[in-house]
Design an enzyme around this catalytic site. Structure first.
Site, short mmCIF file in Angstrom:
data_model
loop_
_atom_site.label_atom_id
_atom_site.label_comp_id
_atom_site.label_asym_id
_atom_site.label_seq_id
_atom_site.Cartn_x
_atom_site.Cartn_y
_atom_site.Cartn_z
N LYS A 218 86.20 -1.45 81.61
CA LYS A 218 85.56 0.07 82.17
C LYS A 218 83.98 -0.32 81.98
O LYS A 218 83.62 -1.02 81.14
CB LYS A 218 85.95 1.01 81.14
CG LYS A 218 85.21 2.37 81.33
CD LYS A 218 85.45 3.49 80.34
CE LYS A 218 84.61 4.58 80.52
NZ LYS A 218 84.87 5.79 79.54
N GLU B 44 78.24 16.48 74.17
CA GLU B 44 78.85 15.16 73.28
C GLU B 44 78.13 14.94 72.14
O GLU B 44 77.06 14.51 71.96
CB GLU B 44 78.98 13.92 74.20
CG GLU B 44 79.57 12.94 73.63
CD GLU B 44 79.82 11.50 74.69
OE1 GLU B 44 80.41 10.53 74.26
OE2 GLU B 44 79.58 11.72 75.63
N GLU C 295 90.87 5.76 80.80
CA GLU C 295 89.34 5.87 80.36
C GLU C 295 89.07 6.66 78.96
O GLU C 295 88.42 6.14 78.37
CB GLU C 295 88.74 6.68 81.65
CG GLU C 295 87.06 6.87 81.20
CD GLU C 295 86.31 7.72 82.20
OE1 GLU C 295 85.36 8.16 82.12
OE2 GLU C 295 87.07 8.00 83.31
N GLU D 153 81.83 13.17 91.17
CA GLU D 153 81.96 13.37 89.48
C GLU D 153 80.44 13.50 89.44
O GLU D 153 80.08 14.44 88.60
CB GLU D 153 82.65 12.60 88.94
CG GLU D 153 82.62 12.77 87.39
CD GLU D 153 83.56 11.81 86.51
OE1 GLU D 153 82.88 11.39 85.69
OE2 GLU D 153 84.40 11.61 87.14
N LYS E 76 78.11 16.75 87.75
CA LYS E 76 77.37 16.30 86.52
C LYS E 76 75.92 16.56 86.46
O LYS E 76 75.04 16.88 85.79
CB LYS E 76 77.72 15.14 85.98
CG LYS E 76 79.00 14.92 85.37
CD LYS E 76 79.26 13.46 84.80
CE LYS E 76 80.75 13.35 84.17
NZ LYS E 76 80.91 11.81 83.83
#
Length: 457
Positions: free
Chosen positions: A214, A264, A308, A442, A446
């Protein structure tokens, strides 16, 4: 007070000792405090639960570090700064001195035009700190005093200075207007879709060939205004629309600021208690409850997004295991924000030793949610493929106290402003099944929080 950039171990011999004095200050607000500090250094932090909220103005001390040892050096400098510190005034642990700052995404980061004032590690002890605990407020003054001077003899001077500052802030706050954002005159995208498509295809080919599992790739947008970017309207917007995020402002030089609202948590420590989260996998929110529920179920059931996410959980567990005596890893759940939802796995643990916040931060950064896996291969690919340096985007930002405990978020949903320009960033996790158009969508999703906060949509 002149700032002191501390870059060697003889901190107390060179700069004296730290003296802090705190007092209750009912009637002040963060917005008024930050507005009164306009034209100087300003700092702000509020966690998603509202348990930790404070602001800073002015600079008492600066700590900077470079190179691969930057986390350890900041920890060393902080220990030396707080060793022998004299803390006086109202007995409130939240009112104690706090360093606020962060790290660049890469240890070998070299400041460019966008990030011209930022070093790979940069922390500030504000001259004044305002902290909220429930419905009560405290103001703290931090000062470096010569080693030969008696702290006791100076306490009355600090107390008088603090009383005068509180009076000034209340008077200024009573006459302040709300203020608005400067006029947006243009948006530039340094990376267009053809370039994005090319680098995503390159990355997925390497992943399928077994070079890595990844990689997280990001792009940026530049916003241009007719006058200097106004930060307080942005913070007010984020407080309303993204109250469930970690909101921050780091403005060590006037009109040079890094700020955002990150969902986060990278790490939080209190003595031996550790908290973090694995956040990876994203989807839009639905227009109705039923549509929102369906999108959430699709996200949790997506093989690509679950892969992921599981990479992130696995690697975070591996990195924390050597420093913890126990780890509790929850099950995957949905974290729903105003315009996006993510797969989140909460993680709690007990540290073997109360070493403070920076060792877990160093161990975790960058998580596979912002770097990739394996980490060295992903970082090399990011450097090769991304045309724009990340600076502090996706890196740890937060605070640490006199015990070296603290709280750091991952600096996503963020922007860096310089005079009348601001740059915003958005990234996406790339695995073998990723497609350029879906990853582009995506990143568009964001971008929205910071575009909206700047009045761009």
């Amino acid at each position: 007070m002149d700032s002191s950039a501390i870059r060697d171990s003889a901190i107390h011999q060179r700069y004296g000792r730290l003296l802090s004095y705190s007092a209750p200050c009912a009637g002040l607000s963060f917005s008024g405090f930050l507005a009164a500090a306009a034209g100087g250094a300003r700092f702000y932090w509020e966690d998603r639960d509202g348990d930790a909220a404070f602001a800073g103005a002015g600079t008492a001390v600066e700590l900077m570090a470079w190179g691969p040892e930057r986390f350890k050096r900041i920890a060393k400098y902080a220990r030396e700064l707080f060793a022998g510190a004299r803390l006086d005034g109202d007995d409130n642990p939240l009112g104690g001195p706090r360093l606020m700052g962060g790290f660049a995404f890469r240890g070998d980061f070299t400041p460019d035009n966008t990030w011209s004032i930022y070093s790979p590690a940069f922390f500030v002890l504000p001259h004044y700190q305002l902290v909220r605990d429930g419905d009560k407020m405290w103001l703290t003054i931090n000062a470096q005093i010569p080693a030969e001077e008696s702290p006791t003899a100076l306490i009355s001077d600090l107390e008088a200075a603090l009383e005068q500052k509180i009076a000034q802030l209340k008077a200024a706050q009573a006459s302040m207007g709300a203020g608005g954002q400067s006029t947006l005159i243009g948006i530039d995208h340094p990376m267009g879709y053809p370039t994005w498509e090319s680098i995503i295809n390159d990355a997925t080919e390497r992943i399928r060939a077994g070079a890595l599992r990844k990689v997280v790739l990001a792009r940026a947008a530049e916003l241009r205004f007719g006058a200097p970017v106004q930060l307080l309207p942005i913070l007010r917007h984020l407080a309303v629309q993204y109250a469930d995020c970690y909101r921050f402002l780091f403005e060590p030089r006037p009109r040079y600021a890094f700020y955002g609202a990150s969902p986060e948590l990278l790490a939080s420590t209190r003595e031996r208690a550790l908290e973090t989260m694995a956040l990876a996998g994203s989807a839009a929110r639905g227009d109705t409850d039923e549509a929102d529920r369906r999108l959430g179920e699709m996200l949790l059931g997506s093989a690509k997004d679950r892969q992921e996410h599981e990479i992130v959980v696995e690697k975070m567990r591996d990195r924390l295991a050597p420093m913890t005596e126990s780890l509790q890893i929850g099950g995957p759940e949905l974290l729903k924000l105003s315009n996006i939802q993510h797969i989140n796995t909460p993680i709690r643990g007990t540290l073997k030793q109360p070493t403070g916040i920076l060792p877990p931060v160093e161990a975790l950064h960058p998580t596979p949610a912002l770097g990739g896996d394996p980490r060295p291969d992903a970082l090399r690919l990011i450097r090769e493929l991304e045309p724009i340096p990340r600076g502090w985007y996706g890196a740890p930002v937060g605070w640490l106290d006199a015990n070296l405990d603290g709280q750091f978020a991952v600096a996503i949903r963020s922007a860096v402003a310089q005079e009348s320009r601001a740059w915003i960033y958005a990234g996406s996790g790339i695995v073998a099944e990723s497609s350029p158009d879906l990853e582009w969508e995506e990143t568009e999703l964001k971008f929205r929080p910071m575009l909206d906060a700047h009045g761009a949509i």
